[in-house]
Design a protein around this motif. Structure first.
Motif, PDB file in Angstrom:
ATOM      1  N   VAL A  54      -0.827  -3.056   9.204  1.00 50.81           N
ATOM      2  CA  VAL A  54       0.179  -2.552   8.264  1.00 50.81           C
ATOM      3  C   VAL A  54      -0.497  -2.011   7.004  1.00 50.81           C
ATOM      4  O   VAL A  54      -0.150  -0.927   6.517  1.00 50.81           O
ATOM      5  N   GLU A  55      -1.454  -2.733   6.484  1.00 55.30           N
ATOM      6  CA  GLU A  55      -2.161  -2.288   5.271  1.00 55.30           C
ATOM      7  C   GLU A  55      -2.951  -1.010   5.510  1.00 55.30           C
ATOM      8  O   GLU A  55      -3.112  -0.195   4.599  1.00 55.30           O
ATOM      9  N   SER A  56      -3.427  -0.790   6.725  1.00 56.40           N
ATOM     10  CA  SER A  56      -4.165   0.446   7.019  1.00 56.40           C
ATOM     11  C   SER A  56      -3.263   1.677   6.886  1.00 56.40           C
ATOM     12  O   SER A  56      -3.752   2.796   6.725  1.00 56.40           O
ATOM     13  N   TYR A  57      -1.957   1.482   6.928  1.00 52.99           N
ATOM     14  CA  TYR A  57      -0.986   2.560   6.738  1.00 52.99           C
ATOM     15  C   TYR A  57      -0.555   2.690   5.273  1.00 52.99           C
ATOM     16  O   TYR A  57       0.199   3.592   4.939  1.00 52.99           O
ATOM     17  N   ALA A 115      -2.816 -12.300  10.373  1.00 52.97           N
ATOM     18  CA  ALA A 115      -3.830 -11.578   9.595  1.00 52.97           C
ATOM     19  C   ALA A 115      -4.139 -10.218  10.225  1.00 52.97           C
ATOM     20  O   ALA A 115      -4.267  -9.210   9.515  1.00 52.97           O
ATOM     21  N   GLU A 116      -4.241 -10.167  11.537  1.00 45.12           N
ATOM     22  CA  GLU A 116      -4.503  -8.898  12.216  1.00 45.12           C
ATOM     23  C   GLU A 116      -3.318  -7.950  12.076  1.00 45.12           C
ATOM     24  O   GLU A 116      -3.504  -6.736  11.881  1.00 45.12           O
ATOM     25  N   ALA A 117      -2.102  -8.477  12.152  1.00 46.99           N
ATOM     26  CA  ALA A 117      -0.908  -7.653  11.967  1.00 46.99           C
ATOM     27  C   ALA A 117      -0.882  -7.065  10.562  1.00 46.99           C
ATOM     28  O   ALA A 117      -0.633  -5.874  10.380  1.00 46.99           O
ATOM     29  N   HIS A 118      -1.166  -7.900   9.572  1.00 53.42           N
ATOM     30  CA  HIS A 118      -1.170  -7.424   8.184  1.00 53.42           C
ATOM     31  C   HIS A 118      -2.240  -6.366   7.961  1.00 53.42           C
ATOM     32  O   HIS A 118      -2.019  -5.407   7.214  1.00 53.42           O
ATOM     33  N   ALA A 119      -3.378  -6.500   8.596  1.00 50.00           N
ATOM     34  CA  ALA A 119      -4.446  -5.506   8.463  1.00 50.00           C
ATOM     35  C   ALA A 119      -3.993  -4.146   8.998  1.00 50.00           C
ATOM     36  O   ALA A 119      -4.289  -3.105   8.391  1.00 50.00           O
ATOM     37  N   LEU A 159       6.348  -0.201   3.961  1.00 52.42           N
ATOM     38  CA  LEU A 159       7.218   0.971   3.920  1.00 52.42           C
ATOM     39  C   LEU A 159       6.551   2.182   4.570  1.00 52.42           C
ATOM     40  O   LEU A 159       7.156   2.855   5.413  1.00 52.42           O
ATOM     41  N   ALA A 160       5.318   2.449   4.223  1.00 60.49           N
ATOM     42  CA  ALA A 160       4.602   3.592   4.815  1.00 60.49           C
ATOM     43  C   ALA A 160       4.443   3.403   6.319  1.00 60.49           C
ATOM     44  O   ALA A 160       4.599   4.353   7.100  1.00 60.49           O
ATOM     45  N   PHE A 161       4.150   2.175   6.742  1.00 63.49           N
ATOM     46  CA  PHE A 161       3.993   1.871   8.167  1.00 63.49           C
ATOM     47  C   PHE A 161       5.282   2.170   8.928  1.00 63.49           C
ATOM     48  O   PHE A 161       5.286   2.919   9.909  1.00 63.49           O
TER      49      PHE A 161
END
Length: 138
Positions: free
Chosen positions: A57-60, A51-55, A64-66
């Motif tokens: 990645v989603e902040s980017y 969950a922390e990893a996904h957060a 793909l953007a990450f």
């Protein structure tokens, strides 16, 4: 180091990229070996769960953007026809059992006609559809 030697090293799945790698730090570890720069250096150890990893990645703005931002900052260039050693964002099924598998996007390293990625059971080389690929500058 060539891809064969890298893949033969002992690898361990570990969220946060400390004492092992997850699906996004695994290709970053390859980049470190190839060009001497770790595109995930500032993120390692800052998270410990999926969950922390996904957060992060989603902040980017997503996978793909990450990956694009992280790899471009170390000089990697997007390519349309990946070769062995290129880093890619692939579509893969993840999950411990067939019942909980879902299609997701993960980081991987091109290995001949396959993509090598890390999984809790170890390294897997599998055919996969790639979304984007980057070539590291030597």
């Amino acid at each position: 180091m060539d891809i064969h030697h890298f893949l033969a090293l002992p690898h361990r799945f570990r969220w946060g990229g400390v004492g092992g790698d997850d699906c996004m730090t695994f290709p970053a570890s390859w980049a470190l070996r190839c060009v001497g720069i770790d595109p995930a250096e500032d993120l390692r150890g800052t998270y410990r769960t999926q969950a922390e990893a996904h957060a992060i990645v989603e902040s980017y703005g997503g996978e793909l953007a990450f990956m694009d931002r992280r790899l471009v900052m170390i000089g990697a260039k997007r390519v349309q026809e990946p070769d062995t050693g290129d880093i890619g964002l692939i579509k893969a099924k993840t999950g411990e059992t067939a019942a909980d598998q879902v299609e997701t996007q993960i980081g991987a390293i091109r290995f001949g006609p396959l993509w090598a990625c890390i999984h809790p059971a170890g390294i897997r080389a599998t055919p996969a559809e790639f979304i984007a690929a980057w070539r590291l500058s030597a």
